[in-house]
Design a protein around this motif. Structure first.
Motif, PDB file in Angstrom:
ATOM      1  N   LYS A 122      35.561  -3.976 -59.450  1.00 53.80           N
ATOM      2  CA  LYS A 122      36.970  -3.679 -59.739  1.00 53.80           C
ATOM      3  C   LYS A 122      37.835  -4.922 -59.599  1.00 53.80           C
ATOM      4  CE  LYS A 122      37.988  -0.350 -56.827  1.00 53.80           C
ATOM      5  NZ  LYS A 122      38.564   0.837 -56.174  1.00 53.80           N
ATOM      6  N   TYR A 123      37.382  -5.859 -58.776  1.00 54.89           N
ATOM      7  CA  TYR A 123      38.175  -7.047 -58.488  1.00 54.89           C
ATOM      8  C   TYR A 123      37.657  -8.284 -59.215  1.00 54.89           C
ATOM      9  CZ  TYR A 123      39.975  -4.025 -54.879  1.00 54.89           C
ATOM     10  OH  TYR A 123      40.539  -2.974 -54.227  1.00 54.89           O
ATOM     11  N   ALA A 124      36.371  -8.322 -59.529  1.00 53.58           N
ATOM     12  CA  ALA A 124      35.756  -9.518 -60.119  1.00 53.58           C
ATOM     13  C   ALA A 124      36.267  -9.897 -61.505  1.00 53.58           C
ATOM     14  CB  ALA A 124      34.239  -9.362 -60.130  1.00 53.58           C
ATOM     15  N   PRO A 125      36.595  -8.943 -62.397  1.00 52.67           N
ATOM     16  CA  PRO A 125      37.056  -9.369 -63.724  1.00 52.67           C
ATOM     17  C   PRO A 125      38.276 -10.303 -63.674  1.00 52.67           C
ATOM     18  CG  PRO A 125      36.581  -7.040 -63.740  1.00 52.67           C
ATOM     19  CD  PRO A 125      36.474  -7.499 -62.313  1.00 52.67           C
ATOM     20  N   GLU A 126      39.107 -10.121 -62.682  1.00 54.11           N
ATOM     21  CA  GLU A 126      40.290 -10.964 -62.549  1.00 54.11           C
ATOM     22  C   GLU A 126      40.015 -12.154 -61.634  1.00 54.11           C
ATOM     23  OE1 GLU A 126      43.712  -8.409 -61.558  1.00 54.11           O
ATOM     24  OE2 GLU A 126      42.371  -6.766 -62.078  1.00 54.11           O
ATOM     25  N   PHE A 127      38.811 -12.230 -61.112  1.00 57.59           N
ATOM     26  CA  PHE A 127      38.512 -13.212 -60.077  1.00 57.59           C
ATOM     27  C   PHE A 127      37.088 -13.729 -60.305  1.00 57.59           C
ATOM     28  CE2 PHE A 127      39.022 -13.572 -55.133  1.00 57.59           C
ATOM     29  CZ  PHE A 127      39.143 -14.941 -55.257  1.00 57.59           C
ATOM     30  N   ILE A 176      43.100  -5.957 -58.010  1.00 55.03           N
ATOM     31  CA  ILE A 176      43.948  -6.910 -57.292  1.00 55.03           C
ATOM     32  C   ILE A 176      45.417  -6.508 -57.323  1.00 55.03           C
ATOM     33  CG2 ILE A 176      44.803  -9.293 -57.294  1.00 55.03           C
ATOM     34  CD1 ILE A 176      42.011 -10.153 -58.239  1.00 55.03           C
ATOM     35  N   GLU A 177      45.914  -6.169 -58.492  1.00 54.64           N
ATOM     36  CA  GLU A 177      47.344  -5.856 -58.619  1.00 54.64           C
ATOM     37  C   GLU A 177      47.750  -4.657 -57.767  1.00 54.64           C
ATOM     38  OE1 GLU A 177      49.609  -7.829 -59.970  1.00 54.64           O
ATOM     39  OE2 GLU A 177      47.942  -9.180 -60.397  1.00 54.64           O
ATOM     40  N   SER A 178      46.956  -3.588 -57.802  1.00 56.86           N
ATOM     41  CA  SER A 178      47.331  -2.414 -57.008  1.00 56.86           C
ATOM     42  C   SER A 178      47.182  -2.680 -55.514  1.00 56.86           C
ATOM     43  CB  SER A 178      46.537  -1.177 -57.432  1.00 56.86           C
ATOM     44  OG  SER A 178      45.173  -1.311 -57.147  1.00 56.86           O
ATOM     45  N   LEU A 179      46.217  -3.518 -55.130  1.00 58.46           N
ATOM     46  CA  LEU A 179      46.068  -3.881 -53.722  1.00 58.46           C
ATOM     47  C   LEU A 179      47.306  -4.666 -53.258  1.00 58.46           C
ATOM     48  CD1 LEU A 179      43.084  -4.737 -51.702  1.00 58.46           C
ATOM     49  CD2 LEU A 179      44.797  -6.513 -51.761  1.00 58.46           C
ATOM     50  N   ILE A 180      47.753  -5.591 -54.073  1.00 62.46           N
ATOM     51  CA  ILE A 180      48.948  -6.378 -53.724  1.00 62.46           C
ATOM     52  C   ILE A 180      50.173  -5.472 -53.638  1.00 62.46           C
ATOM     53  CG2 ILE A 180      50.522  -8.188 -54.541  1.00 62.46           C
ATOM     54  CD1 ILE A 180      47.978  -9.591 -55.698  1.00 62.46           C
TER      55      ILE A 180
END
Length: 167
Positions: A39-44, A108-112
């Motif tokens: 869920k986080y890797a595509p942006e990272f 990432i966005e929703s976590l932030i």
């Protein structure tokens, strides 16, 4: 806030993967948690690359040991971001108690968006406390007089908390 969130994500998943590799757990043994990383890797992209290198066995054991402790740093960062309780420096969990945070958010966005940093005063108080505790442990180690006191302290845990708070 975004930079801390990226450190949290990176430190947690890399630390978790390194810990599992050190303990001879294959990719299937921790597949549920590693699926969360997707869920986080595509942006990272750097996260996916590190996880892949660990899976392939391309990381030396001594480096894996260092990376495993990043999970402990993730605990401190989760607290700073208001996502978890204040970490206890006498409990070494390597971040295993943070899985629910990553299950809760979609990336990432929703976590932030879901985080709210604790106050600067709280961070500074903890930074002061953990730095003093780290210095105290160094003094005990160097003097070789405080072996009983050192036995009750988790030096690795304290060092990782200090590294995280210094970020």
């Amino acid at each position: 806030k975004q930079e801390l969130a990226l450190h949290l994500i990176f430190d947690f998943f890399v630390g978790r993967k390194a810990f599992n590799r050190l303990n001879n757990r294959g990719d299937m043994d921790d597949a549920d948690v590693m699926m969360l990383a997707l869920k986080y890797a595509p942006e990272f992209n750097q996260l996916a690359s590190y996880l892949s290198e660990i899976s392939k066995g391309n990381v030396a054991e001594d480096q894996l040991n260092d990376l495993a402790f990043w999970g402990e740093q993730a605990r401190v960062l989760a607290w700073v971001l208001g996502l978890a309780e204040k970490p206890v420096e006498t409990e070494l969990t390597l971040g295993s108690d943070l899985v629910n945070i990553f299950e809760k958010y979609d990336g990432i966005e929703s976590l932030i968006e879901g985080s709210s940093m604790i106050s600067k005063d709280e961070i500074m108080d903890y930074a002061d406390y953990i730095s003093r505790l780290d210095f105290y442990c160094m003094e005990l180690t160097l003097s070789k007089k405080g072996t009983k006191e050192l036995k009750d302290l988790k030096l690795d845990c304290i060092r990782e908390h200090k590294s995280a708070i210094d970020k």
